[in-house]
Design an enzyme around this catalytic site. Structure first.
Site, PDB file in Angstrom:
ATOM      1  N   LYS A  26       0.855  -1.254  -0.052  1.00 36.67           N
ATOM      2  CA  LYS A  26      -0.100  -0.159  -0.017  1.00 36.67           C
ATOM      3  C   LYS A  26       0.719   1.145  -0.057  1.00 36.67           C
ATOM      4  CE  LYS A  26      -2.527  -1.003   3.772  1.00 36.67           C
ATOM      5  NZ  LYS A  26      -2.055  -2.501   4.151  1.00 36.67           N
TER       6      LYS A  26
ATOM      7  N   ARG B 247      -0.290  -9.414  13.485  1.00 36.45           N
ATOM      8  CA  ARG B 247      -0.852  -8.554  12.630  1.00 36.45           C
ATOM      9  C   ARG B 247      -1.739  -9.041  11.530  1.00 36.45           C
ATOM     10  NH1 ARG B 247       4.186  -5.461  10.921  1.00 36.45           N
ATOM     11  NH2 ARG B 247       2.999  -4.343   9.606  1.00 36.45           N
TER      12      ARG B 247
ATOM     13  N   ARG C 157      11.313  -6.133   4.216  1.00 34.52           N
ATOM     14  CA  ARG C 157      11.087  -4.592   4.797  1.00 34.52           C
ATOM     15  C   ARG C 157      11.781  -4.150   5.925  1.00 34.52           C
ATOM     16  NH1 ARG C 157       5.192  -2.209   5.239  1.00 34.52           N
ATOM     17  NH2 ARG C 157       5.217  -3.263   7.145  1.00 34.52           N
TER      18      ARG C 157
ATOM     19  N   ARG D   2      11.325  -1.072  11.259  1.00 32.94           N
ATOM     20  CA  ARG D   2      10.049  -0.828  12.053  1.00 32.94           C
ATOM     21  C   ARG D   2       9.957  -1.733  13.081  1.00 32.94           C
ATOM     22  NH1 ARG D   2       5.204   0.181   8.040  1.00 32.94           N
ATOM     23  NH2 ARG D   2       4.164  -1.160   9.749  1.00 32.94           N
TER      24      ARG D   2
ATOM     25  N   ARG E 172      -9.909   0.399   9.333  1.00 35.43           N
ATOM     26  CA  ARG E 172      -9.192  -0.842   9.585  1.00 35.43           C
ATOM     27  C   ARG E 172     -10.351  -1.796  10.456  1.00 35.43           C
ATOM     28  NH1 ARG E 172      -3.652   0.150   8.888  1.00 35.43           N
ATOM     29  NH2 ARG E 172      -2.283  -1.858   9.098  1.00 35.43           N
TER      30      ARG E 172
END
Ligand code: ADP
Length: 190
Positions: free
Chosen positions: A14, A146, A128, A134, A89
């Site tokens: 996204k 998640r 990532r 992160r 969400r």
């Protein structure tokens, strides 16, 4: 004003696609995840509360993100619309969004959904993590949480926007450019 929702599981791409979308259609990009990370970096009270939840792979309370969205709508000018990335969400967030837009007699323009299978979510987020560092990408446990949060709390929105005839799904497998062109072919209709 146009209100596009960029939908999809964590790691669907996204954030990557949002950049091209806002440029082509003169939209303002609102990423609730990025706004929350900004609060955390600034060490605000809200950031402190959000940090603990995000680092477990849970969601922050609906009211927190709803407030962020409404204030962005009010303050950002000079665009043709907004690109909502990571919001809504949950079902209550989707209903709150409809209520916020109803105040100015507006509606969600379209929900563009990037779909990838669960195995790919894990693979992409691990990739990532090496680049971005992160905290919520740091362990398989957090990522699995998640993914579960997505299936339990976010996936019901597919039905919500399908019923409203505002749901458009594209295949998130392929090169960045291939996925981008699939998204553009949907957005060009609005
Ligand atoms: P990703 O799409 O990769 O999961 P985001 O950057 O969109 O990552 O979000 C990171 C985290 O921020 C989420 O896992 C969640 O804890 C929190 N968050 C972001 N958006 C919302 C939202 N709309 N409602 C609740 N929590 C959110």
């Amino acid at each position: 004003m146009k209100y596009f929702i960029l939908f999809g599981p964590p790691g669907a791409g996204k954030g990557t696609q949002a950049t091209a979308m806002v440029e082509k259609y003169n939209l303002h990009h609102i990423s609730t995840g990025a706004l929350l990370r900004k609060e955390i970096a600034a060490g605000t009270e809200l950031g402190l509360q959000a940090k603990a939840l995000i680092e477990k792979g849970s969601l922050v309370p609906d009211e927190v993100v709803e407030g962020m969205i409404e204030s962005e709508f009010k303050t950002v000018k000079g665009v043709d619309g907004f690109l909502l990335d990571g919001f809504p969400r949950t079902l209550p967030q989707a209903e709150a969004l409809d209520a916020i837009l109803a105040k100015t007699s507006e509606v969600v323009t379209a929900t563009v959904s990037i779909m990838i299978p669960d195995e790919m979510i894990m693979e992409r987020i691990k990739g990532r993590a090496l680049k971005e560092g992160r905290a919520d990408d740091a362990s398989e446990d957090i990522i699995n949480n998640r993914i579960a949060t997505y299936h339990n709390q976010t996936e019901p929105l597919i039905e919500y926007y399908s019923k409203a005839e505002r749901y458009y799904e594209i295949d998130g497998i392929g090169t960045i450019e291939e996925v981008r062109d699939r998204i553009f072919s949907i957005m060009d209709r609005f």
